[in-house]
Design a protein around this motif. Structure first.
Motif, PDB file in Angstrom:
ATOM      1  N   CYS A  71       0.618  -1.168  -0.042  1.00 50.13           N
ATOM      2  CA  CYS A  71      -0.048   0.011  -0.029  1.00 50.13           C
ATOM      3  C   CYS A  71       0.814   1.236   0.025  1.00 50.13           C
TER       4      CYS A  71
ATOM      5  N   ILE B  47      -3.174   3.092   6.349  1.00 50.61           N
ATOM      6  CA  ILE B  47      -3.092   4.291   5.071  1.00 50.61           C
ATOM      7  C   ILE B  47      -4.601   4.297   4.596  1.00 50.61           C
ATOM      8  N   CYS B  48      -5.034   3.170   4.250  1.00 47.13           N
ATOM      9  CA  CYS B  48      -6.260   3.139   3.618  1.00 47.13           C
ATOM     10  C   CYS B  48      -7.574   3.741   4.471  1.00 47.13           C
TER      11      CYS B  48
ATOM     12  N   GLY C  44      -3.529   2.942  -3.110  1.00 42.67           N
ATOM     13  CA  GLY C  44      -3.731   2.421  -1.926  1.00 42.67           C
ATOM     14  C   GLY C  44      -4.165   0.692  -2.089  1.00 42.67           C
ATOM     15  N   CYS C  45      -4.268   0.120  -1.027  1.00 41.75           N
ATOM     16  CA  CYS C  45      -4.326  -1.543  -1.234  1.00 41.75           C
ATOM     17  C   CYS C  45      -5.971  -1.800  -0.930  1.00 41.75           C
ATOM     18  N   GLY C  46      -6.703  -0.884  -0.246  1.00 40.51           N
ATOM     19  CA  GLY C  46      -8.260  -0.845  -0.299  1.00 40.51           C
ATOM     20  C   GLY C  46      -8.535  -1.860   1.045  1.00 40.51           C
TER      21      GLY C  46
ATOM     22  N   CYS D  40      -6.075  -1.659   6.715  1.00 37.41           N
ATOM     23  CA  CYS D  40      -4.742  -0.999   6.654  1.00 37.41           C
ATOM     24  C   CYS D  40      -4.554   0.373   6.989  1.00 37.41           C
TER      25      CYS D  40
END
Ligand SMILES: [Zn+2]
Length: 447
Positions: free
Chosen positions: A65, A93-94, A85-87, A91
């Motif tokens: 991510c 960050i997401c 982003g990784c979704g 996560c």
């Protein structure tokens, strides 16, 4: 004069951009740390194949991510533009990104929706409150408009009676609690008071196990004592809908009656007698307040009213409520320590329950408030806000790198490795660069 304002605005935007990059870098590090801890944990315990594959997927997401982050350089400063982003639900960050995006969406939304429209169907059998964007659709279907209404915003928090075995014999009850909340929203008196809203599920953990709560942002009919009237309705229904046969609580003690009545001065002993001791008896419903100061400086809580609409305080209070929906705080013991056991426990639950947040009532169909809607456009909008002179004259360079290849000094974003750590994006403007980031699946630069 206008030029001065413009350049101050640009400076502020850039300062915000540097803060945003710091946060992204920090969360990227946090994701990497979490992935490493999860790796250690999954090697130290026995897990079934399904959970193990979910854990592997999560670790992969955490590591990747934000790895491809797009920056621009205008000859004097580097700006963060957007990132892939990784979704994943868990996560760091997401979740931060979702929170930020939904806040921005609500800001725009409140700006465009100071009121709702009350419509009645042809035969006058039913009424509904709709937003400006939904209004024409219903008028075209033959509904009649009765007028506009203002609304109050409230924060509702619901939990269920917990026994040593969880609730109704389940340790996790995402689906069940949502089902009961859906039932409550069909009740006539709920529909009278609540025009709509958005809700999310929050999980906390204590010695007694996992607790799942509902946090909701409600759009409530504007009327005298509306908080207490709605509180009574919610308490009655939520109590009956959450009864757990296995709960051994008998009649209410005088202290329990007092605790229930404390939440709402209009409740009588007779009303409390209609409640079931095996169901939830405490619910949290708050008007959203703003803090105001009198002339002598005393700060007091003040109900939101028309004058406060769109003020910083109002927006802050509303956005804080929305943020509850996106805070998976159960997993963090401290800033850099994680409860891996809880994460692994909850992973299959999150996987099985796609909808941890939903809109209802007047917010149904409000696509602009969807968490996953228009990711690309949102990023473009942000990039457009940051558009400096470079964009107008086409003089910006774009490149992709891992945010951990950046650092900040003197409120500037700087690069650690220019030559090996970055991949150039041959775009002529910000929007094209963002599109290329999303579409062309850039190979991550090796660091
Ligand atoms: Zn992510």
């Amino acid at each position: 004069m206008e030029k001065v304002t413009q350049s101050t605005e640009r400076e502020n935007n850039y300062r915000y951009n540097v803060v945003r990059n710091k946060k992204l870098t920090y969360l990227k590090r946090k994701n990497m740390l979490l992935a490493a801890e999860l790796m250690r944990y999954t090697h130290s315990v026995q897990l079934d194949a399904h959970t193990l594959s979910l854990a592997d997927g999560l670790m992969k997401s955490l590591r990747s991510c934000g790895g491809s982050t797009l920056y621009s350089y205008d000859g004097s400063k580097i700006e963060l533009v957007s990132f892939l982003g990784c979704g994943h639900r868990l996560c760091n960050i997401c979740n931060w990104d979702r929170q930020k995006k939904i806040r921005r969406k609500y800001l725009k939304w409140f700006d465009a929706n100071p009121c709702l429209y009350i419509l009645a169907d042809e035969e006058g059998r039913g009424e509904k409150a709709v937003t400006a964007s939904q209004r024409m659709k219903w008028l075209n279907k033959g509904w009649q408009e009765l007028g506009e209404v203002r609304y109050n915003i409230m924060h509702l928090m619901l939990s269920v009676p917990h026994t040593v075995n969880g609730w109704r014999g389940r340790r996790f009850y995402f689906r069940e609690i949502t089902k009961q909340f859906n039932f409550m929203r069909k009740k006539k008196d709920w529909l009278y008071w609540v025009y709509g809203g958005q809700f999310g599920l929050e999980t906390t953990k204590n010695a007694n196990g996992y607790h799942i709560h509902i946090h909701a942002l409600l759009f409530v009919r504007n009327a005298k004592q509306n908080r207490n009237q709605l509180h009574r309705v919610v308490l009655y229904w939520w109590n009956h809908l959450t009864v757990d046969e296995a709960n051994e609580r008998g009649n209410f003690s005088p202290e329990e009656v007092a605790a229930i009545r404390k939440g709402n001065c209009t409740l009588s002993d007779e009303f409390v007698a209609t409640l079931d001791p095996r169901g939830a008896t405490i619910i949290h419903l708050q008007n959203i307040f703003v803090c105001k100061a009198t002339e002598d400086g005393t700060v007091y809580k003040h109900h939101i009213d028309v004058d406060d609409w769109k003020t910083e305080d109002f927006i802050g209070a509303v956005l804080e409520t929305i943020s509850y929906l996106f805070k998976p705080k159960v997993f963090a013991v401290t800033d850099n320590m994680f409860d891996c056991e809880a994460i692994i426990d909850i992973l299959p639950q999150v996987y099985n329950n796609r909808s941890l947040y939903s809109k209802f009532g007047c917010l149904l169909g409000e696509r602009t408030l969807n968490v996953h809607d228009n990711t690309l456009l949102e990023d473009l909008a942000e990039a457009a806000d940051l558009k400096g002179e470079g964009d107008e004259y086409g003089g910006k360079e774009f490149f992709i790198t891992n945010p951990s290849n950046t650092y900040s000094t003197d409120s500037m974003i700087r690069l650690k490795k220019r030559n090996t750590g970055t991949v150039t994006v041959p775009a002529s403007c910000t929007s094209e660069a963002v599109r290329m980031l999303y579409e062309s699946n850039y190979q991550k630069p090796t660091l």
